[in-house]
Scaffold this active site. Structure first.
Site, PDB file in Angstrom:
ATOM      1  N   ASN A 169       0.851  -1.194   0.000  1.00 12.92           N
ATOM      2  CA  ASN A 169       0.000   0.000   0.000  1.00 12.92           C
ATOM      3  C   ASN A 169       0.882   1.238   0.000  1.00 12.92           C
ATOM      4  O   ASN A 169       2.108   1.139   0.022  1.00 12.92           O
ATOM      5  CB  ASN A 169      -0.978  -0.020   1.177  1.00 12.92           C
ATOM      6  CG  ASN A 169      -0.262  -0.040   2.505  1.00 12.92           C
ATOM      7  OD1 ASN A 169       0.423   0.904   2.873  1.00 12.92           O
ATOM      8  ND2 ASN A 169      -0.390  -1.145   3.243  1.00 12.92           N
ATOM      9  N   ASP A 185      -4.754  -6.282   5.367  1.00 11.89           N
ATOM     10  CA  ASP A 185      -5.762  -7.140   5.997  1.00 11.89           C
ATOM     11  C   ASP A 185      -5.698  -8.562   5.445  1.00 11.89           C
ATOM     12  O   ASP A 185      -6.046  -9.517   6.133  1.00 11.89           O
ATOM     13  CB  ASP A 185      -7.163  -6.560   5.755  1.00 11.89           C
ATOM     14  CG  ASP A 185      -7.363  -5.278   6.565  1.00 11.89           C
ATOM     15  OD1 ASP A 185      -6.975  -5.275   7.740  1.00 11.89           O
ATOM     16  OD2 ASP A 185      -7.874  -4.292   6.008  1.00 11.89           O
ATOM     17  N   LYS A 240       8.658 -17.283  -9.842  1.00  7.45           N
ATOM     18  CA  LYS A 240       7.893 -16.168 -10.415  1.00  7.45           C
ATOM     19  C   LYS A 240       6.712 -16.713 -11.241  1.00  7.45           C
ATOM     20  O   LYS A 240       6.901 -17.591 -12.088  1.00  7.45           O
ATOM     21  CB  LYS A 240       8.828 -15.340 -11.313  1.00  7.45           C
ATOM     22  CG  LYS A 240       8.181 -14.096 -11.841  1.00  7.45           C
ATOM     23  CD  LYS A 240       9.137 -13.322 -12.727  1.00  7.45           C
ATOM     24  CE  LYS A 240       8.369 -12.260 -13.469  1.00  7.45           C
ATOM     25  NZ  LYS A 240       9.071 -11.819 -14.672  1.00  7.45           N
ATOM     26  N   PRO A 277      -3.456 -11.634  10.674  1.00 10.92           N
ATOM     27  CA  PRO A 277      -3.789 -11.305  12.067  1.00 10.92           C
ATOM     28  C   PRO A 277      -3.902  -9.796  12.230  1.00 10.92           C
ATOM     29  O   PRO A 277      -3.252  -9.039  11.508  1.00 10.92           O
ATOM     30  CB  PRO A 277      -2.592 -11.851  12.853  1.00 10.92           C
ATOM     31  CG  PRO A 277      -1.487 -11.965  11.866  1.00 10.92           C
ATOM     32  CD  PRO A 277      -2.113 -12.182  10.519  1.00 10.92           C
ATOM     33  N   ASP A 278      -4.732  -9.369  13.165  1.00  9.35           N
ATOM     34  CA  ASP A 278      -4.870  -7.945  13.439  1.00  9.35           C
ATOM     35  C   ASP A 278      -3.936  -7.569  14.592  1.00  9.35           C
ATOM     36  O   ASP A 278      -4.156  -7.969  15.736  1.00  9.35           O
ATOM     37  CB  ASP A 278      -6.331  -7.617  13.793  1.00  9.35           C
ATOM     38  CG  ASP A 278      -6.576  -6.119  13.812  1.00  9.35           C
ATOM     39  OD1 ASP A 278      -5.828  -5.406  14.514  1.00  9.35           O
ATOM     40  OD2 ASP A 278      -7.497  -5.663  13.124  1.00  9.35           O
ATOM     41  N   PHE A 303      -4.951   3.788  14.596  1.00  9.89           N
ATOM     42  CA  PHE A 303      -5.364   4.756  13.569  1.00  9.89           C
ATOM     43  C   PHE A 303      -6.565   4.179  12.835  1.00  9.89           C
ATOM     44  O   PHE A 303      -6.788   2.968  12.845  1.00  9.89           O
ATOM     45  CB  PHE A 303      -4.230   4.982  12.564  1.00  9.89           C
ATOM     46  CG  PHE A 303      -3.293   6.098  12.938  1.00  9.89           C
ATOM     47  CD1 PHE A 303      -3.431   7.352  12.379  1.00  9.89           C
ATOM     48  CD2 PHE A 303      -2.278   5.890  13.848  1.00  9.89           C
ATOM     49  CE1 PHE A 303      -2.573   8.393  12.710  1.00  9.89           C
ATOM     50  CE2 PHE A 303      -1.404   6.913  14.196  1.00  9.89           C
ATOM     51  CZ  PHE A 303      -1.560   8.171  13.620  1.00  9.89           C
ATOM     52  N   LYS A 341     -14.291   1.090  14.638  1.00  8.53           N
ATOM     53  CA  LYS A 341     -12.994   0.413  14.873  1.00  8.53           C
ATOM     54  C   LYS A 341     -12.580   0.518  16.333  1.00  8.53           C
ATOM     55  O   LYS A 341     -12.039  -0.428  16.901  1.00  8.53           O
ATOM     56  CB  LYS A 341     -11.905   1.022  13.977  1.00  8.53           C
ATOM     57  CG  LYS A 341     -11.955   0.451  12.578  1.00  8.53           C
ATOM     58  CD  LYS A 341     -10.894   1.011  11.647  1.00  8.53           C
ATOM     59  CE  LYS A 341     -11.156   0.442  10.250  1.00  8.53           C
ATOM     60  NZ  LYS A 341     -10.634   1.224   9.167  1.00  8.53           N
ATOM     61  N   LYS A 386     -12.105  -3.075  17.946  1.00  7.69           N
ATOM     62  CA  LYS A 386     -10.743  -3.490  18.271  1.00  7.69           C
ATOM     63  C   LYS A 386     -10.430  -3.319  19.753  1.00  7.69           C
ATOM     64  O   LYS A 386      -9.376  -3.720  20.222  1.00  7.69           O
ATOM     65  CB  LYS A 386      -9.736  -2.730  17.399  1.00  7.69           C
ATOM     66  CG  LYS A 386      -9.978  -2.955  15.899  1.00  7.69           C
ATOM     67  CD  LYS A 386      -8.765  -2.685  15.048  1.00  7.69           C
ATOM     68  CE  LYS A 386      -9.091  -2.877  13.571  1.00  7.69           C
ATOM     69  NZ  LYS A 386      -7.926  -3.152  12.740  1.00  7.69           N
TER      70      LYS A 386
HETATM   71  O1  PMT Z   1       2.744   6.249   6.441  1.00 10.19           O
HETATM   72  P1  PMT Z   1       2.236   7.566   5.911  1.00 10.19           P
HETATM   73  O2  PMT Z   1       2.461   7.724   4.429  1.00 10.19           O
HETATM   74  O3  PMT Z   1       2.789   8.730   6.688  1.00 10.19           O
HETATM   75  O4  PMT Z   1       0.641   7.598   6.084  1.00 10.19           O
HETATM   76  C1  PMT Z   1       0.093   7.584   7.377  1.00 10.19           C
HETATM   77  C2  PMT Z   1      -1.095   6.629   7.471  1.00 10.19           C
HETATM   78  C3  PMT Z   1      -2.237   7.172   6.648  1.00 10.19           C
HETATM   79  C4  PMT Z   1      -0.711   5.214   6.997  1.00 10.19           C
HETATM   80  C5  PMT Z   1      -1.458   6.551   8.996  1.00 10.19           C
HETATM   81  O5  PMT Z   1      -1.799   7.839   9.441  1.00 10.19           O
HETATM   82  C6  PMT Z   1      -2.598   5.590   9.238  1.00 10.19           C
HETATM   83  O6  PMT Z   1      -3.769   5.895   9.105  1.00 10.19           O
HETATM   84  N1  PMT Z   1      -2.244   4.318   9.610  1.00 10.19           N
HETATM   85  C7  PMT Z   1      -3.232   3.226   9.727  1.00 10.19           C
HETATM   86  C8  PMT Z   1      -3.555   2.703   8.356  1.00 10.19           C
HETATM   87  C9  PMT Z   1      -4.564   1.562   8.426  1.00 10.19           C
HETATM   88  O7  PMT Z   1      -4.207   0.444   8.118  1.00 10.19           O
HETATM   89  O8  PMT Z   1      -5.760   1.890   8.880  1.00 10.19           O
HETATM   90  P2  PMT Z   1      -6.988   0.852   9.042  1.00 10.19           P
HETATM   91  O9  PMT Z   1      -8.145   1.724   9.262  1.00 10.19           O
HETATM   92  O10 PMT Z   1      -7.019  -0.080   7.913  1.00 10.19           O
HETATM   93  O11 PMT Z   1      -6.616   0.032  10.343  1.00 10.19           O
HETATM   94  C10 PMT Z   1      -7.047   0.423  11.644  1.00 10.19           C
HETATM   95  C11 PMT Z   1      -5.981   0.142  12.670  1.00 10.19           C
HETATM   96  O12 PMT Z   1      -5.764  -1.259  12.774  1.00 10.19           O
HETATM   97  C12 PMT Z   1      -4.627   0.759  12.389  1.00 10.19           C
HETATM   98  O13 PMT Z   1      -4.078   1.196  13.611  1.00 10.19           O
HETATM   99  C13 PMT Z   1      -3.806  -0.398  11.829  1.00 10.19           C
HETATM  100  O14 PMT Z   1      -2.427  -0.254  12.150  1.00 10.19           O
HETATM  101  C14 PMT Z   1      -4.409  -1.573  12.572  1.00 10.19           C
HETATM  102  N2  PMT Z   1      -4.365  -2.846  11.867  1.00 10.19           N
HETATM  103  C15 PMT Z   1      -5.088  -3.050  10.716  1.00 10.19           C
HETATM  104  C16 PMT Z   1      -5.081  -4.286  10.123  1.00 10.19           C
HETATM  105  C17 PMT Z   1      -4.317  -5.319  10.689  1.00 10.19           C
HETATM  106  N3  PMT Z   1      -4.263  -6.525  10.135  1.00 10.19           N
HETATM  107  N4  PMT Z   1      -3.610  -5.106  11.799  1.00 10.19           N
HETATM  108  C18 PMT Z   1      -3.616  -3.889  12.401  1.00 10.19           C
HETATM  109  O15 PMT Z   1      -2.966  -3.700  13.426  1.00 10.19           O
END
Ligand code: PMT
Length: 414
Positions: A221, A290, A300, A317-318, A335, A349, A353
């Site tokens: 991403n 995810d 390849k 896993p989360d 976040f 969330k 979570k």
């Molecule tokens: O890295 P930059 O270019 O500076 O950009 C910053 C950012 C936009 C990436 C950052 O500010 C941000 O939003 N990070 C979280 C991105 C994300 O995956 O968001 P989400 O809404 O999909 O996930 C929610 C939360 O669960 C996040 O804290 C994520 O770290 C966590 N997560 C998600 C999926 C997973 N399998 N495990 C996780 O821990």
């Protein structure tokens, strides 16, 4: 409650900004009270303020020459304006006129006081004073809303009969009231400026994860890691021991921060779960994939003759939810990166979570989020909401860490 270690401004450095308004006469008493309470007071006046009270009055009361202009060679030689901005433990503007509030909101830097506000790390406090109609004006209220979002504290105004003879909101708070409020603010600011996270272990994730498809391809991403690295730097500057688990990025590790580099979500999960027990604060800033391909091809993948290809994915896993589900979880901050329904999705969330705080950011637009130098977030808890306006990620990270430190310490002491 935040522990109060100091109940007076003794020894603290207060930069008192005075903008143009009749209430400037009250600032003379404020300086007298501050000096009597042991504060070091540096008065900075706008040009308009000098029309109401002579600088000499404040010089006599503060024991320091009043700073007036941005281009005073002798003043700048003694202490340049950037050093002056850093010198202050708090910047208090009393009175803050409608004009000055508008200029502060616009981020102008065409006189000394507005420049100092722009350059300062210290808390900025305004005590507005103006005619009641000017106070009620939509433009003034809009300016105040934006300033509050940026963390500027607004004290007052009081209501009553005004110098112009009208009655309503717009009177500057009395000097005694400002002094009382400042005592509390300086405690918090002082603690915050020293080391609000001293002795605290912070674990952070940052950057993207790469989920291998075959030896050369992956699902990834657009996360650059800038937000997470800025938070790591800010947490370190706030005195924390910081361990940063980062996905693949091209950024330098901030000084004093320990870093573990990982590639996939499962590696990130393993690494975080090894270090999370015993840490005090966990911040999940990584954009963790995810899903990952169900199979990683050892060679390849060939294009073949078909015009399409299907890739089976399985759930990763989360990381964040796993940390929050630990028997004794750290103070857990996640976040939420959303392209629509920011608040609603972020709150969902927060609940799903089981985290203490969610920092919601809008992604996919031109202005902030992934791979940008700027960002804006809304801090959400079960019962609180605070917005941080669009700003450079380093500055935003410092404001976020200060807010997290306050809430972490508040939870520890209850
Ligand atoms: O890295 P930059 O270019 O500076 O950009 C910053 C950012 C936009 C990436 C950052 O500010 C941000 O939003 N990070 C979280 C991105 C994300 O995956 O968001 P989400 O809404 O999909 O996930 C929610 C939360 O669960 C996040 O804290 C994520 O770290 C966590 N997560 C998600 C999926 C997973 N399998 N495990 C996780 O821990």
């Amino acid at each position: 409650m935040i522990p109060r270690q100091q109940a007076s401004p003794r020894g603290r450095r207060v930069l008192l900004g005075i903008s143009g308004g009749i209430a400037a006469y009250k600032s003379a008493e404020l300086v007298r009270l501050l000096v009597r309470a042991g504060a070091q007071v540096q008065v900075v006046m706008t040009d308009a303020a000098t029309r109401f009270v002579a600088p000499l009055t404040f010089q006599a009361l503060s024991g320091r020459p009043v700073r007036l202009g941005l281009f005073e060679a002798a003043d700048e030689a003694a202490m340049g304006h950037i050093d002056l901005a850093r010198w202050a433990d708090a910047i208090l503007i009393a009175p803050a006129s409608a004009d000055f509030l508008a200029r502060l909101r616009a981020g102008l830097a065409d006189d000394l006081l507005s420049t100092l506000c722009l350059a300062a790390d210290a808390p900025v406090i305004v005590a507005p004073a103006m005619n009641q109609a000017m106070w009620r004006a939509a433009a003034t209220q809009d300016n105040l809303r934006v300033l509050r979002e940026r963390g500027v504290r607004v004290w007052g105004p009081a209501e009553g009969v005004q110098a112009c003879g009208e009655s309503g909101p717009g009177r500057m708070l009395e000097p005694e009231e400002i002094l009382r409020a400042l005592n509390g603010a300086l405690d918090v600011a002082g603690d915050a400026r020293q080391a609000p996270l001293a002795g605290v272990d912070v674990l952070l994730t940052a950057g993207p994860t790469w989920e291998a498809i075959d030896p050369v391809r992956f699902i990834g991403n657009r996360s650059s890691g800038k937000m997470g690295f800025a938070l790591a730097r800010a947490a370190r500057a706030a005195g924390a021991r910081v361990l940063l688990v980062s996905g693949p990025v091209t950024l330098e590790t901030p000084p004093g921060v320990e870093r573990i580099s990982v590639e996939s979500a499962r590696e990130m999960h393993r690494s975080v779960m090894r270090h999370a027990p015993g840490c005090d604060i966990f911040i999940g800033a990584a954009a963790v994939a995810d899903f990952r391909p169900a199979q990683v091809a050892s060679e390849k993948l060939k294009k073949g003759d078909s015009g399409s290809m299907e890739l089976a994915l399985v759930r990763n896993p989360d990381v964040l939810a796993s940390v929050a589900a630990l028997p004794e979880p750290p103070f857990t901050v996640g976040f939420a990166a959303e392209t629509q329904d920011l608040r609603a999705n972020a709150l969902e969330k927060l609940r799903r979570k089981g985290v203490d705080i969610i920092l919601a950011n809008q992604v996919g637009g031109e202005e902030g989020g992934f791979d940008r130098d700027h960002n804006a977030v809304i801090l959400l808890t079960a019962d609180e909401e605070r917005s941080f306006a669009l700003q450079e990620k380093g500055r935003l990270a410092r404001a976020i860490i200060a807010a997290l430190a306050e809430r972490y310490r508040a939870r520890r002491t209850t």
